[in-house]
Design a protein around this motif. Structure first.
Motif, PDB file in Angstrom:
ATOM      1  N   TYR A 148       0.832  -1.216   0.000  1.00 38.81           N
ATOM      2  CA  TYR A 148       0.000   0.000   0.000  1.00 38.81           C
ATOM      3  C   TYR A 148       0.861   1.259   0.000  1.00 38.81           C
ATOM      4  CZ  TYR A 148      -3.050   3.672   1.827  1.00 38.81           C
ATOM      5  OH  TYR A 148      -3.718   4.860   2.008  1.00 38.81           O
ATOM      6  N   LEU A 149       1.865   1.309   0.861  1.00 40.79           N
ATOM      7  CA  LEU A 149       2.717   2.497   0.960  1.00 40.79           C
ATOM      8  C   LEU A 149       3.500   2.750  -0.317  1.00 40.79           C
ATOM      9  CD1 LEU A 149       4.098   2.132   4.610  1.00 40.79           C
ATOM     10  CD2 LEU A 149       2.323   3.693   3.794  1.00 40.79           C
ATOM     11  N   GLU A 150       3.853   1.677  -1.030  1.00 38.68           N
ATOM     12  CA  GLU A 150       4.588   1.837  -2.287  1.00 38.68           C
ATOM     13  C   GLU A 150       3.665   2.073  -3.474  1.00 38.68           C
ATOM     14  OE1 GLU A 150       7.842   2.129  -2.779  1.00 38.68           O
ATOM     15  OE2 GLU A 150       8.042   2.048  -0.600  1.00 38.68           O
ATOM     16  N   GLY A 151       2.341   2.084  -3.241  1.00 40.31           N
ATOM     17  CA  GLY A 151       1.402   2.318  -4.338  1.00 40.31           C
ATOM     18  C   GLY A 151       1.318   1.167  -5.314  1.00 40.31           C
ATOM     19  N   VAL A 152       1.650  -0.031  -4.861  1.00 42.90           N
ATOM     20  CA  VAL A 152       1.679  -1.199  -5.738  1.00 42.90           C
ATOM     21  C   VAL A 152       0.330  -1.911  -5.771  1.00 42.90           C
ATOM     22  CG1 VAL A 152       2.708  -3.479  -6.051  1.00 42.90           C
ATOM     23  CG2 VAL A 152       4.167  -1.532  -5.501  1.00 42.90           C
ATOM     24  N   PHE A 153      -0.273  -2.092  -4.591  1.00 40.96           N
ATOM     25  CA  PHE A 153      -1.531  -2.835  -4.509  1.00 40.96           C
ATOM     26  C   PHE A 153      -2.230  -2.472  -3.208  1.00 40.96           C
ATOM     27  CE2 PHE A 153      -3.885  -6.851  -3.450  1.00 40.96           C
ATOM     28  CZ  PHE A 153      -4.783  -6.783  -4.507  1.00 40.96           C
ATOM     29  N   THR A 154      -3.543  -2.314  -3.274  1.00 40.49           N
ATOM     30  CA  THR A 154      -4.323  -1.963  -2.091  1.00 40.49           C
ATOM     31  C   THR A 154      -5.311  -3.075  -1.779  1.00 40.49           C
ATOM     32  OG1 THR A 154      -4.160   0.407  -2.606  1.00 40.49           O
ATOM     33  CG2 THR A 154      -5.885  -0.275  -1.060  1.00 40.49           C
ATOM     34  N   HIS A 155      -5.114  -3.727  -0.637  1.00 39.15           N
ATOM     35  CA  HIS A 155      -6.057  -4.746  -0.201  1.00 39.15           C
ATOM     36  C   HIS A 155      -7.368  -4.098   0.240  1.00 39.15           C
ATOM     37  CE1 HIS A 155      -2.442  -7.316  -0.033  1.00 39.15           C
ATOM     38  NE2 HIS A 155      -3.297  -8.330  -0.141  1.00 39.15           N
ATOM     39  N   ASP A 156      -8.412  -4.894   0.271  1.00 43.52           N
ATOM     40  CA  ASP A 156      -9.734  -4.370   0.585  1.00 43.52           C
ATOM     41  C   ASP A 156      -9.798  -3.751   1.972  1.00 43.52           C
ATOM     42  OD1 ASP A 156     -10.623  -5.187  -1.874  1.00 43.52           O
ATOM     43  OD2 ASP A 156     -11.448  -7.101  -1.163  1.00 43.52           O
ATOM     44  N   TRP A 157      -9.005  -4.269   2.924  1.00 43.32           N
ATOM     45  CA  TRP A 157      -9.137  -3.775   4.295  1.00 43.32           C
ATOM     46  C   TRP A 157      -8.551  -2.375   4.495  1.00 43.32           C
ATOM     47  CZ3 TRP A 157      -6.118  -8.563   4.191  1.00 43.32           C
ATOM     48  CH2 TRP A 157      -4.732  -8.358   4.227  1.00 43.32           C
ATOM     49  N   PHE A 158      -7.963  -1.789   3.434  1.00 43.20           N
ATOM     50  CA  PHE A 158      -7.493  -0.402   3.523  1.00 43.20           C
ATOM     51  C   PHE A 158      -8.582   0.591   3.138  1.00 43.20           C
ATOM     52  CE2 PHE A 158      -3.455  -2.655   3.217  1.00 43.20           C
ATOM     53  CZ  PHE A 158      -2.719  -2.015   4.187  1.00 43.20           C
TER      54      PHE A 158
ATOM     55  N   VAL B 116       1.743  -0.886  10.797  1.00 45.35           N
ATOM     56  CA  VAL B 116       0.694  -1.896  10.924  1.00 45.35           C
ATOM     57  C   VAL B 116      -0.561  -1.374  10.220  1.00 45.35           C
ATOM     58  CG1 VAL B 116      -0.797  -3.112  12.583  1.00 45.35           C
ATOM     59  CG2 VAL B 116       1.600  -2.720  13.124  1.00 45.35           C
ATOM     60  N   PRO B 117      -1.329  -2.238   9.540  1.00 46.85           N
ATOM     61  CA  PRO B 117      -2.609  -1.792   8.984  1.00 46.85           C
ATOM     62  C   PRO B 117      -3.602  -1.517  10.112  1.00 46.85           C
ATOM     63  CG  PRO B 117      -2.356  -4.157   8.660  1.00 46.85           C
ATOM     64  CD  PRO B 117      -1.054  -3.649   9.213  1.00 46.85           C
ATOM     65  N   SER B 118      -4.183  -0.333  10.146  1.00 52.78           N
ATOM     66  CA  SER B 118      -5.071   0.028  11.250  1.00 52.78           C
ATOM     67  C   SER B 118      -6.305  -0.866  11.315  1.00 52.78           C
ATOM     68  CB  SER B 118      -5.482   1.495  11.126  1.00 52.78           C
ATOM     69  OG  SER B 118      -6.054   1.752   9.855  1.00 52.78           O
ATOM     70  N   ALA B 119      -6.742  -1.410  10.177  1.00 52.17           N
ATOM     71  CA  ALA B 119      -7.915  -2.290  10.180  1.00 52.17           C
ATOM     72  C   ALA B 119      -7.685  -3.501  11.067  1.00 52.17           C
ATOM     73  CB  ALA B 119      -8.242  -2.725   8.756  1.00 52.17           C
ATOM     74  N   GLY B 120      -6.441  -3.969  11.150  1.00 51.10           N
ATOM     75  CA  GLY B 120      -6.147  -5.120  12.003  1.00 51.10           C
ATOM     76  C   GLY B 120      -6.438  -4.831  13.463  1.00 51.10           C
TER      77      GLY B 120
END
Length: 848
Positions: A582-592, A698-702
């Motif tokens: 996500y931070l590198e702008g490569v791929f965004t999982h749904d939980w973001f 850490v992903p905040s959704a977690g």
């Protein structure tokens, strides 16, 4: 950083290089200016020899030679000392003493006096950046930032202070050195075989003399103890006595002054009556090596004396800090021009990379280079891994057919070579990353290695390999982003690369490794270099070259990753990898996405006082000093094991290996998303009194789904090296643990902590690029059924020329012929069209 965080255990000091000097410009056309980046190259032998070889070459260019030396701070301090001594008036008369200062562990009183006087001068000049720039050495030696200058001054001052030691301190330091030198002698036989590589095919004939020389050096601390002209050397050379971790004797046991010189010419027979290699004594060997050094130094003197500030025929820029972070900062400079970055200067430091704005940035009168046609990485592969090197350096390689990236490694005999570290098929990785070893394409090398194998009977454990990496051909007909892969195939390629990068987590390979002895175990399985930031950075580099549906690629990859039963352990790091994707702008999982609604529903205790929750948060773990003191001895005995953190709730756990750490006092202010933290760093580091501060993303959704009872755990990353610590630390190798809600030891912040009195750290803009790029010509790549190797390259040719169109309309036969390895010619009647490919192709198998 994209490298694991190693514990600050015992680290050897490498004051001298252990491979023969090379010319950095040997593969550049004589008319081409050299902009060279040297990374972790230790001593300055390559710089000195390059200048010497250009001076003696009939085709050498007089165009400016710009060398940027990036190495460990203690080596920078030693190298700068050497350069300044050579720039002084009457330096040629002092070459004997200068050799002693740079190469001897023990010094005579006259050499020591010269060293102390030079340190006095350098300490005064390094008072500030302004005073350095006004000094006599700044026309050649440029310091890239204040941090480097302050660290240089610190070490020069440490050396200077030894002149004021009382008798007790002097005796103590000498006793430490003598004890360390006795330990080094135990490795004499193995070392002699390593140094003998410098004699090339004459290595077998040189081994005994080299062994005798090594024994004498480690017994006396000097190279010419048996010489008639040798003076009594009973003073410790302070430039060997200090490292970034403190004082004492940490000189590596294989250090030898003659390793960096060309020994073959010394032992080679000459003249019509010569029948075999010469019988050379130790004194003759040392004298010949000294003469090489003198010749290189004289060439340097001539070059510097003819250099003015305006002509800049030689510039050496010095920077101290982490290699990977510095390369990423230079890449950032090329697009943003801001001299301040959020990248940490080095592991275990909380300062960020901030370069001199008068040298870097839009306002610089003569901006320093941020791309290079020569990048020399020495044996950095052994310390950070090949993938990390390629990620960091390939974007800095200047777009020219003559540009080259050099890597080398000392490999086990059973190892197939550096390409084993590439984590994929060389041709496919070349298409994805944009570089390929020149020997892989040409099938020959100008560097002989037969003597490496000829000496295996004596030294069966290792051999040295050096590769020159060249840019994949970038013709005008092949645009920057002119490579295309089918998404489904590329997803499988990416999965194979991922599996190879993290091979120590593959269930099948783990069982294979455990059945091997430590000596036979692959090096990258014992000393793993990569964390979950490495993979997103690698994908980001691929995205800059490859045209495809990257969202589909990453979605398919993610599905395949979860389906593979052998990769189950690696899923413990999946949250961390998703953060850096996500931070590198490569791929965004749904939980973001949808975090606001999730925050309203879950009412997580962690975010109770937050009005807005960002997709990514930073967790800070404060480890008390008493814990550090308790574990320090055990960890140091294990060398430099890697640290990681774990979030554990009951039987569920998520691991995080991309850590930032330092020692100091933390100050937390504010509430909720406005809470921030600053760190006052403890300059004594591991040997100070402050707690250890570790942070990770850490992903905040977690956190929104966490139950009560979550712990934040600092532990070791399990490898074969850490097995011995399991009895002390337990099976999970835990060092410290605190509850997530324990604000004394754990903080959750919207941004990572910053150094005290500094601005908030803003993330670098990601390198992700839109998948929709207009490209006139694409080279389409087709993989084989296994998706392990490239099967074919397809070029779509648009015949716009009227002659060619008419010939096709009239039914002319289309034929092809090979022009070069990577170029074919299409013949349509009298019309001809050249088609370029990024890699060599076989025209006999062309399908039209």
């Amino acid at each position: 950083m994209s490298h694991v965080l190693p514990w600050l255990g015992k680290m050897f000091f490498y004051p001298l290089g252990n491979t023969p000097a090379i010319s950095l410009t040997e593969n550049l056309p004589p008319e081409r200016k050299a902009d060279a980046l040297l990374i972790e190259c230790g001593d300055p032998r390559h710089i000195l020899y390059t200048i010497y070889s250009e001076t003696t070459s009939a085709t050498a260019s007089c165009s400016p030679l710009l060398l940027l030396s990036f190495i460990d701070i203690i080596s920078i301090a030693r190298n700068t000392l050497l350069f300044t001594l050579l720039m002084d008036v009457d330096a040629e008369k002092r070459l004997y003493k200068i050799w002693n200062i740079f190469y001897h562990m023990m010094l005579d009183k006259h050499s020591l006096l010269l060293l102390i006087n030079q340190c006095k001068k350098l300490v005064a000049l390094a008072e500030s950046m302004e005073s350095w720039k006004q000094g006599p050495y700044s026309r050649i030696i440029i310091i890239c930032n204040d941090y480097t200058l302050s660290e240089l001054r610190r070490f020069w001052n440490l050396w200077l202070e030894t002149a004021s030691y009382d008798a007790v301190q002097t005796i103590h330091l000498k006793a430490i050195f003598r004890g360390g030198m006795q330990e080094g002698k135990r490795c004499c036989i193995r070392h002699a075989l390593i140094t003998s590589r410098a004699a090339g095919p004459l290595a077998p004939c040189a081994t005994q003399t080299i062994l005798d020389q090594f024994m004498a050096y480690w017994a006396s601390g000097v190279t010419d103890s048996g010489s008639r002209n040798a003076q009594k050397a009973d003073n410790v050379n302070p430039t060997f006595a200090f490292t970034s971790l403190g004082g004492g004797f940490t000189v590596h046991y294989e250090t030898d002054p003659i390793s960096g010189f060309h020994l073959a010419e010394i032992f080679a027979p000459c003249g019509p009556k010569s029948s075999g290699p010469l019988a050379i004594s130790v004194s003759e060997l040392v004298s010949a090596v000294r003469n090489q050094f003198y010749a290189w130094c004289k060439a340097f003197m001539t070059r510097t004396w003819s250099t003015s500030t305006s002509s800049a025929s030689l510039v050496i820029r010095m920077y101290a800090g982490d290699a990977l972070a510095f390369c990423q900062a230079l890449r950032h400079m090329a697009t943003d021009s801001a001299p301040v970055t959020p990248l940490m200067t080095a592991p275990w430091r909380c300062s960020v990379v901030q370069l001199d704005s008068t040298l870097y940035g839009k306002s610089a009168p003569r901006p320093a280079p941020v791309s290079f046609n020569v990048i020399e990485t020495s044996n950095l592969i052994d310390h950070v891994g090949l993938i990390n090197i390629l990620i960091a350096t390939v974007p800095l390689l200047r777009d020219s057919l003559s540009s080259a990236l050099y890597t080398e490694a000392l490999l086990p005999v059973r190892h197939s070579g550096i390409l084993e570290y590439l984590c994929g098929d060389p041709s496919t990785m070349a298409l994805l990353l944009g570089v390929i070893p020149s020997t892989y394409v040409s099938r020959y090398t100008t560097r002989p290695s037969g003597h490496e194998f000829a000496t295996r009977g004596v030294s069966p454990s290792q051999h040295q390999e050096r590769l020159s990496w060249k840019l994949v051909r970038n013709c005008s007909t092949i645009p920057r982003k002119g490579i295309s892969f089918p998404p489904d195939q590329l997803a499988k390629v990416v999965l194979d690369v991922y599996t190879d990068i993290f091979d120590n987590e593959h269930t099948g390979k783990i069982l294979d490794f455990l059945s091997l002895s430590t000596d036979l175990m692959p090096r990258r399985s014992r000393y793993h270099h990569y964390n979950r930031r490495t993979f997103p950075l690698l994908i980001s580099l691929m995205r800059s070259r490859v045209q495809t549906d990257w969202h589909k690629v990453m979605s398919t990859f993610d599905a395949l990753l979860h389906e593979d039963p052998n990769l189950g352990f690696g899923l413990n790091y999946h949250q961390e990898m998703s953060v850096h994707l996500y931070l590198e702008g490569v791929f965004t999982h749904d939980w973001f996405t949808g975090l606001h609604e999730l925050h309203e529903i879950t009412k997580s205790e962690i975010f109770r006082s937050w009005s807005r929750v960002p997709p990514v948060v930073n967790v800070v773990l404060i480890v008390p000093r008493c814990v550090v003191d308790e574990i320090q001895s055990d960890l140091s005995k294990a060398g430099t094991p890697a640290l990681q953190c774990t979030l554990r709730t009951g039987s569920n756990q998520h691991m995080f290996g991309c850590l930032t750490a330092s020692f100091g006092m933390i100050n937390v202010t504010g509430r909720g998303e406005n809470k921030s933290a600053s760190i006052t760093e403890d300059s004594a580091g591991l040997y100070g009194t402050s707690p250890m501060i570790v942070s990770f993303y850490v992903p905040s959704a977690g956190f929104m789904h966490l139950y009560t009872g979550t712990d934040v755990i600092l532990c070791l990353r399990p490898t074969s090296v850490t097995i011995s610590l399991e009895r002390k630390l337990g099976w999970n190798l835990q060092l410290f643990s605190a509850a997530l809600t324990d604000e004394t030891h754990v903080q959750v912040l919207a941004q990572c902590p910053t150094p005290v009195n500094s601005s908030p750290i803003v993330a670098l803009p990601n390198a992700g690029q839109s998948d929709q790029v207009n490209v006139e010509q694409l080279i389409s790549v087709q993989m084989d059924k296994s998706c392990l190797r490239t099967q074919s390259l397809t070029a779509c040719v648009d015949i716009a020329d009227p002659i060619g169109q008419t010939a096709l309309t009239n039914g002319a036969t289309v034929t092809v012929e090979q022009v070069t390895l990577d170029q074919i010619r299409m013949n349509i009647s009298k019309y001809q069209h050249l088609v370029d490919f990024p890699l060599p192709v076989d025209a006999t198998n062309v399908k039209l």
